[in-house]
Design an enzyme around this catalytic site. Structure first.
Site, PDB file in Angstrom:
ATOM      1  N   ASP A  36       0.871  -1.180   0.000  1.00 10.05           N
ATOM      2  CA  ASP A  36       0.000   0.000   0.000  1.00 10.05           C
ATOM      3  C   ASP A  36       0.914   1.239   0.000  1.00 10.05           C
ATOM      4  O   ASP A  36       2.070   1.152   0.410  1.00 10.05           O
ATOM      5  CB  ASP A  36      -0.880  -0.009   1.264  1.00 10.05           C
ATOM      6  CG  ASP A  36      -2.126   0.856   1.138  1.00 10.05           C
ATOM      7  OD1 ASP A  36      -3.238   0.306   1.170  1.00 10.05           O
ATOM      8  OD2 ASP A  36      -1.982   2.102   1.009  1.00 10.05           O
ATOM      9  N   ASN A  76      -6.582  -5.029  -4.184  1.00 11.32           N
ATOM     10  CA  ASN A  76      -7.662  -4.123  -3.758  1.00 11.32           C
ATOM     11  C   ASN A  76      -7.360  -2.651  -3.934  1.00 11.32           C
ATOM     12  O   ASN A  76      -8.285  -1.833  -3.847  1.00 11.32           O
ATOM     13  CB  ASN A  76      -7.962  -4.345  -2.268  1.00 11.32           C
ATOM     14  CG  ASN A  76      -8.172  -5.802  -1.951  1.00 11.32           C
ATOM     15  OD1 ASN A  76      -9.201  -6.361  -2.319  1.00 11.32           O
ATOM     16  ND2 ASN A  76      -7.195  -6.436  -1.337  1.00 11.32           N
ATOM     17  N   TYR A 139     -14.356   5.274 -13.336  1.00 11.97           N
ATOM     18  CA  TYR A 139     -14.293   4.221 -12.304  1.00 11.97           C
ATOM     19  C   TYR A 139     -14.964   2.944 -12.833  1.00 11.97           C
ATOM     20  O   TYR A 139     -14.395   1.843 -12.742  1.00 11.97           O
ATOM     21  CB  TYR A 139     -14.979   4.722 -11.042  1.00 11.97           C
ATOM     22  CG  TYR A 139     -14.979   3.738  -9.894  1.00 11.97           C
ATOM     23  CD1 TYR A 139     -13.819   3.491  -9.164  1.00 11.97           C
ATOM     24  CD2 TYR A 139     -16.138   3.059  -9.532  1.00 11.97           C
ATOM     25  CE1 TYR A 139     -13.818   2.591  -8.110  1.00 11.97           C
ATOM     26  CE2 TYR A 139     -16.140   2.154  -8.477  1.00 11.97           C
ATOM     27  CZ  TYR A 139     -14.986   1.930  -7.767  1.00 11.97           C
ATOM     28  OH  TYR A 139     -14.989   1.036  -6.730  1.00 11.97           O
ATOM     29  N   LYS A 143     -13.455  -0.912 -13.650  1.00 11.61           N
ATOM     30  CA  LYS A 143     -13.967  -2.109 -12.982  1.00 11.61           C
ATOM     31  C   LYS A 143     -14.544  -3.103 -14.001  1.00 11.61           C
ATOM     32  O   LYS A 143     -14.421  -4.319 -13.838  1.00 11.61           O
ATOM     33  CB  LYS A 143     -15.005  -1.729 -11.925  1.00 11.61           C
ATOM     34  CG  LYS A 143     -14.439  -0.863 -10.792  1.00 11.61           C
ATOM     35  CD  LYS A 143     -13.278  -1.537 -10.074  1.00 11.61           C
ATOM     36  CE  LYS A 143     -12.812  -0.742  -8.865  1.00 11.61           C
ATOM     37  NZ  LYS A 143     -11.699  -1.409  -8.156  1.00 11.61           N
ATOM     38  N   THR A 174     -16.467   2.333   3.963  1.00  9.91           N
ATOM     39  CA  THR A 174     -15.005   2.379   4.119  1.00  9.91           C
ATOM     40  C   THR A 174     -14.602   3.857   4.069  1.00  9.91           C
ATOM     41  O   THR A 174     -15.427   4.714   3.713  1.00  9.91           O
ATOM     42  CB  THR A 174     -14.278   1.654   2.960  1.00  9.91           C
ATOM     43  OG1 THR A 174     -14.452   2.425   1.763  1.00  9.91           O
ATOM     44  CG2 THR A 174     -14.772   0.237   2.747  1.00  9.91           C
TER      45      THR A 174
HETATM   46  N1  LIG Z   1     -16.156   0.874  -0.621  1.00  7.79           N
HETATM   47  C1  LIG Z   1     -16.983   0.514  -1.599  1.00  7.79           C
HETATM   48  O1  LIG Z   1     -18.182   0.821  -1.586  1.00  7.79           O
HETATM   49  C2  LIG Z   1     -16.457  -0.285  -2.762  1.00  7.79           C
HETATM   50  C3  LIG Z   1     -17.396  -0.876  -3.611  1.00  7.79           C
HETATM   51  C4  LIG Z   1     -16.940  -1.614  -4.686  1.00  7.79           C
HETATM   52  C5  LIG Z   1     -15.589  -1.772  -4.897  1.00  7.79           C
HETATM   53  N2  LIG Z   1     -14.691  -1.193  -4.059  1.00  7.79           N
HETATM   54  C6  LIG Z   1     -13.264  -1.399  -4.339  1.00  7.79           C
HETATM   55  O2  LIG Z   1     -12.634  -1.988  -3.225  1.00  7.79           O
HETATM   56  C7  LIG Z   1     -11.263  -1.605  -3.202  1.00  7.79           C
HETATM   57  C8  LIG Z   1     -10.928  -1.058  -1.830  1.00  7.79           C
HETATM   58  O3  LIG Z   1     -11.734   0.108  -1.600  1.00  7.79           O
HETATM   59  P1  LIG Z   1     -12.024   0.680  -0.150  1.00  7.79           P
HETATM   60  O4  LIG Z   1     -13.418   1.123  -0.149  1.00  7.79           O
HETATM   61  O5  LIG Z   1     -11.542  -0.247   0.887  1.00  7.79           O
HETATM   62  O6  LIG Z   1     -11.112   2.006  -0.204  1.00  7.79           O
HETATM   63  P2  LIG Z   1     -10.054   2.623   0.815  1.00  7.79           P
HETATM   64  O7  LIG Z   1      -9.798   3.980   0.290  1.00  7.79           O
HETATM   65  O8  LIG Z   1     -10.523   2.464   2.223  1.00  7.79           O
HETATM   66  O9  LIG Z   1      -8.770   1.696   0.608  1.00  7.79           O
HETATM   67  C9  LIG Z   1      -8.028   1.744  -0.568  1.00  7.79           C
HETATM   68  C10 LIG Z   1      -6.579   1.456  -0.224  1.00  7.79           C
HETATM   69  O10 LIG Z   1      -5.830   1.486  -1.455  1.00  7.79           O
HETATM   70  C11 LIG Z   1      -4.646   2.220  -1.218  1.00  7.79           C
HETATM   71  N3  LIG Z   1      -4.187   2.812  -2.468  1.00  7.79           N
HETATM   72  C12 LIG Z   1      -4.817   3.772  -3.209  1.00  7.79           C
HETATM   73  N4  LIG Z   1      -4.068   4.102  -4.260  1.00  7.79           N
HETATM   74  C13 LIG Z   1      -2.941   3.344  -4.187  1.00  7.79           C
HETATM   75  C14 LIG Z   1      -1.795   3.247  -5.000  1.00  7.79           C
HETATM   76  N5  LIG Z   1      -1.621   4.014  -6.083  1.00  7.79           N
HETATM   77  N6  LIG Z   1      -0.822   2.354  -4.651  1.00  7.79           N
HETATM   78  C15 LIG Z   1      -0.973   1.594  -3.530  1.00  7.79           C
HETATM   79  N7  LIG Z   1      -2.047   1.650  -2.722  1.00  7.79           N
HETATM   80  C16 LIG Z   1      -3.016   2.525  -3.048  1.00  7.79           C
HETATM   81  C17 LIG Z   1      -5.025   3.283  -0.204  1.00  7.79           C
HETATM   82  O11 LIG Z   1      -3.875   3.787   0.465  1.00  7.79           O
HETATM   83  C18 LIG Z   1      -5.959   2.510   0.703  1.00  7.79           C
HETATM   84  O12 LIG Z   1      -5.260   1.880   1.756  1.00  7.79           O
HETATM   85  C19 LIG Z   1     -11.081  -0.566  -4.320  1.00  7.79           C
HETATM   86  O13 LIG Z   1     -10.546  -1.209  -5.464  1.00  7.79           O
HETATM   87  C20 LIG Z   1     -12.509  -0.103  -4.588  1.00  7.79           C
HETATM   88  O14 LIG Z   1     -12.660   0.344  -5.907  1.00  7.79           O
HETATM   89  C21 LIG Z   1     -15.095  -0.452  -2.973  1.00  7.79           C
END
Ligand SMILES: NC(=O)c1ccc[n+]([C@@H]2O[C@H](COP(=O)([O-])OP(=O)(O)OC[C@H]3O[C@@H](n4cnc5c(N)ncnc54)[C@H](O)[C@@H]3O)[C@@H](O)[C@H]2O)c1
Length: 239
Positions: A36, A76, A139, A143, A174
Site C-alpha cells: 500500500d 484491492n 471508475y 472495474k 469504508t
Molecule cells: N467501498 C466501496 O463501496 C467499494 C465498492 C466496490 C468496490 N470497491 C473497491 O474496493 C477496493 C478497496 O476500496 P475501499 O473502499 O476499501 O477504499 P479505501 O480507500 O478504504 O482503501 C483503498 C486502499 O488502497 C490504497 N491505495 C490507493 N491508491 C494506491 C496506490 N496508487 N498504490 C498503492 N495503494 C493505493 C489506499 O492507500 C488505501 O489503503 C477498491 O478497489 C474499490 O474500488 C469499494
C-alpha cells in the site's frame, strides 16, 4: 484454519476492504504481506504505489524474500472519482486507469512467477461493473475491464493451477465512501439500492475473498462474484 501454510500478498491493505481481507486471511492462518502507499498492520508491510513498474517489482520481490512464495494475491488498491465523462480531465482519467487497472496488471505480472504451486488471485472489481451507475464513468470503465481481465487471466493460468476470480462489492462503508454516506438522507437512498436493506461492511467482502482464496473454491475460476446485498439483482422498488 483454511489457509495454514499459505502466503498472501494483499494490495490496498492499509484501509477498508483490503485491510479487512488481510486480517481475515491472517485469521485463517495465512502469512500476509500488505502492499500500500500507506503502512499496513500486516506481518510484512510494504510501501509502494501500485502504478510504478519498478516499485511494484521491488515490493513483490521483498514480499517473496520475506514469505518464500505467493499462494494468494488479493488486489484491492483502488481510487474513485465521482464525475460524468465530460467533466473529467485527462489527468483524472489517466490516474484512475493507472491505479485501478495498470496497478492490478503490474501486481499480477510480478506475482505470477512466484506462484509455483498454483494458487488463487482475487481482484476487487465493483457492482458498477455489472450495473450502470451515474457519475462513475472512468471508475466503472476500470472495474468493467477488471471483470474481463479476470476471465482472460483465468484461462491463461488455469493449466498452472492458478484460479483467478473477482469480487463485485455493492456500496460498502469504508474511508473511500465515507463522504457518500455522511448525509442521512443520502445514506438512506444508497441503502435502498440494496434489497437486503443495508450497506456493505468490509467484513462482508472479506469473507467472500477468503472463500475464493481457499480450497472451498477449488473448482471456481473466471467468475465475477457480486457481494452486494442484491444491488445487481435488479430494482428493489415495489412496483
Ligand atoms: N467501498 C466501496 O463501496 C467499494 C465498492 C466496490 C468496490 N470497491 C473497491 O474496493 C477496493 C478497496 O476500496 P475501499 O473502499 O476499501 O477504499 P479505501 O480507500 O478504504 O482503501 C483503498 C486502499 O488502497 C490504497 N491505495 C490507493 N491508491 C494506491 C496506490 N496508487 N498504490 C498503492 N495503494 C493505493 C489506499 O492507500 C488505501 O489503503 C477498491 O478497489 C474499490 O474500488 C469499494
Amino acid at each position: 484454519m483454511k489457509l495454514s501454510g499459505k502466503s498472501a500478498l494483499v494490495t490496498g491493505a492499509a484501509s477498508g476492504i483490503g485491510a479487512a481481507i488481510a486480517a481475515a486471511l491472517a485469521r485463517e492462518g495465512a502469512r500476509v504481506a500488505g502492499l500500500d502507499v500507506n503502512p499496513s498492520a500486516c506481518e510484512v508491510s510494504l510501501q509502494a504505489d501500485v502504478t510504478g513498474d519498478s516499485a511494484v517489482a521491488a515490493a513483490v520481490e521483498e514480499a517473496v524474500r520475506r514469505l518464500g512464495r505467493i499462494d494468494i494475491l488479493s488486489a484491492n488498491a483502488g481510487i474513485a472519482i465521482r464525475k460524468p465523462l465530460d467533466e473529467l480531465t485527462a489527468g483524472e482519467w489517466d490516474r484512475v486507469m493507472a491505479v485501478n487497472l495498470r496497478g492490478v496488471f503490474l501486481v499480477s505480472k510480478y506475482s505470477l512467477p512466484h506462484m509455483p504451486r498454483g494458487g488463487a488471485i482475487v481482484h476487487m472489481a465493483s457492482c458498477v461493473a455489472l450495473m450502470g451507475t451515474r457519475n462513475r464513468a472512468v471508475y466503472a470503465a476500470t472495474k468493467g475491464a477488471l471483470v474481463s481481465l479476470t476471465r482472460n487471466m483465468a484461462l491463461d493460468y488455469a493449466q498452472r493451477g492458478i484460479r483467478v476470480n473477482c469480487i463485485c462489492p455493492g456500496f460498502t462503508r469504508t474511508p473511500l465512501t465515507v463522504n457518500l454516506f455522511s448525509d442521512p438522507e443520502r445514506e438512506a437512498a444508497f441503502t435502498a439500492l440494496h434489497p437486503l436493506g443495508r450497506l456493505g461492511e468490509s467484513e462482508d467482502v472479506a469473507r467472500a475473498a477468503v472463500f475464493l482464496a481457499s480450497d472451498d473454491a477449488a473448482w471456481i475460476t473466471g467468475v465475477a462474484l457480486p457481494v452486494d446485498g442484491g444491488y445487481s439483482a435488479g430494482h428493489a422498488a415495489d412496483i
